[in-house]
Design an enzyme around this catalytic site. Structure first.
Site, PDB file in Angstrom:
ATOM      1  N   VAL A  40     -74.067-121.479  -2.113  1.00  0.00           N
ATOM      2  CA  VAL A  40     -74.978-120.245  -1.581  1.00  0.00           C
ATOM      3  C   VAL A  40     -73.857-119.275  -1.999  1.00  0.00           C
ATOM      4  O   VAL A  40     -72.848-119.043  -1.584  1.00  0.00           O
ATOM      5  CB  VAL A  40     -75.132-120.166  -0.294  1.00  0.00           C
ATOM      6  CG1 VAL A  40     -76.109-119.072   0.053  1.00  0.00           C
ATOM      7  CG2 VAL A  40     -76.111-121.376   0.268  1.00  0.00           C
ATOM      8  N   CYS A  41     -74.465-118.136  -2.838  1.00  0.00           N
ATOM      9  CA  CYS A  41     -73.708-116.992  -3.203  1.00  0.00           C
ATOM     10  C   CYS A  41     -72.518-117.206  -3.831  1.00  0.00           C
ATOM     11  O   CYS A  41     -72.435-117.928  -4.854  1.00  0.00           O
ATOM     12  CB  CYS A  41     -73.680-116.285  -1.682  1.00  0.00           C
ATOM     13  SG  CYS A  41     -73.038-114.238  -2.097  1.00  0.00           S
TER      14      CYS A  41
END
Length: 339
Positions: free
Chosen positions: A113-114
């Protein structure tokens, strides 16, 4: 909440991998999505939180989460590496990257994520693969790891067994996509409904892109950016833009580059690309008409700009985004919220 009785495959162990100063929504967003999926379809998921040393791990907000010690011999179906401020230090932790390499050998899906993508990249797991991260750090990811094919506008991307997703809240989009793969779209849509989020978010990261940031940060030119956006079909020469804000062309060009960081011509092209790409992906409007109304005029000129910036022509992007199961920022033809 009504449970959906149906045959389920064996329970899947989903682990969230943390480090100090992680972004808390990167972790709690997917956790909430999988928790709701488990309530809708009992027996589908078992969640655990891991870190290299175990114990409480501090997020960048100061909130802590308890974790177990990461052990590559544990049975896992999916490992999700979060991002956050601490990713810059975590990507240089050799124990963490060694653990991720080991997990890649015996875990069905490895996800980020990210800025968690930086840890996967540092572990050598993204070489030669398509990947995404938060748009603000996409250029840095490409610069540090040139062997990766970074696609900055995507909400999430699957390349083989590796899934990467964009900034912060995109962890929820990722979890929904994983749930759809595991349990079917009906359950994933129910999860989205309970979370009151888009099942498939309309638009990619370009709607939150650097040009949007430039328009707000470059206060001297904020009104000019709005003018540019609403006059894309015009030529938008330096002389025209300078006249709009009552400056000489030479002084305007120098001030613009100094404050915005790119030339007026580059800014105009990037605005045109953002608007044209959105329309290519979300509508059936003819490519020639999109090229004309966004100021490219010649479809071939727009095609070359798309290939240069996005790696493929408009027609290819339209075909990709028309596929119902393609990973990424898919556009729903229906109302975005599930009824």
């Amino acid at each position: 909440m009504t449970m959906i009785p149906h045959f389920l495959p064996p329970m899947k162990n989903i682990a969230i991998f943390l480090f100090e100063d992680f972004q808390i929504l990167d972790a709690t967003g997917p956790i909430a999505a999988f928790e709701i999926a488990e309530r809708i379809a009992p027996g589908s998921y078992h969640l655990k939180v891991l870190s290299m040393e175990g114990g409480t791990v501090r997020s960048s907000s100061g909130i802590t989460i308890d974790s177990a010690i990461a052990d590559s011999s544990q049975s896992l179906d999916t490992l999700i590496v979060v991002g956050g401020k601490g990713s810059r230090q975590a990507m240089h932790d050799h124990e963490s990257t060694a653990y991720l390499r080991a997990r890649a050998e015996n875990t069905r899906r490895l996800c980020s994520v990210c800025s968690g993508a930086f840890l996967l990249a540092a572990a050598g797991l993204l070489e030669g693969k398509r990947a995404t991260t938060h748009w603000h750090r996409s250029e840095e990811l490409q610069r540090l790891f040139p062997a990766i094919r970074v696609e900055a506008d995507r909400i999430h991307i699957r390349d083989g067994t590796i899934w990467t997703s964009a900034g912060i809240s995109a962890g929820i989009d990722l979890a929904l996509a994983l749930t759809a793969e595991d349990l079917g779209e009906a359950i994933a849509k129910r999860v989205a409904q309970q979370m009151v989020v888009y099942y498939r978010r309309p638009g990619g990261q370009s709607q939150f892109s650097a040009l949007a940031e430039l328009g707000s940060d470059a206060t001297s030119f904020s009104s000019l950016f709005e003018y540019m956006r609403t006059h894309l079909s015009e030529r938008l020469t330096v002389e025209q833009l300078a006249a709009h804000i009552a400056m000489s062309p030479r002084n305007f060009a120098r001030a613009f580059v100094r404050e915005v960081g790119i030339s007026p011509a580059k800014a105009v092209e990037r605005l045109r690309l953002e608007v044209a790409r959105e329309r290519v992906e979300t509508s059936r409007e003819p490519i020639e008409q999109i090229a004309s109304s966004t100021g490219f005029n010649d479809p071939e000129r727009m095609r070359r700009a798309f290939v240069r910036h996005f790696g493929q022509p408009p027609q290819a992007l339209r075909r990709v985004y028309a596929q119902p199961n393609t990973a990424g920022s898919l556009r729903s033809k229906q109302h975005p919220f599930i009824k």
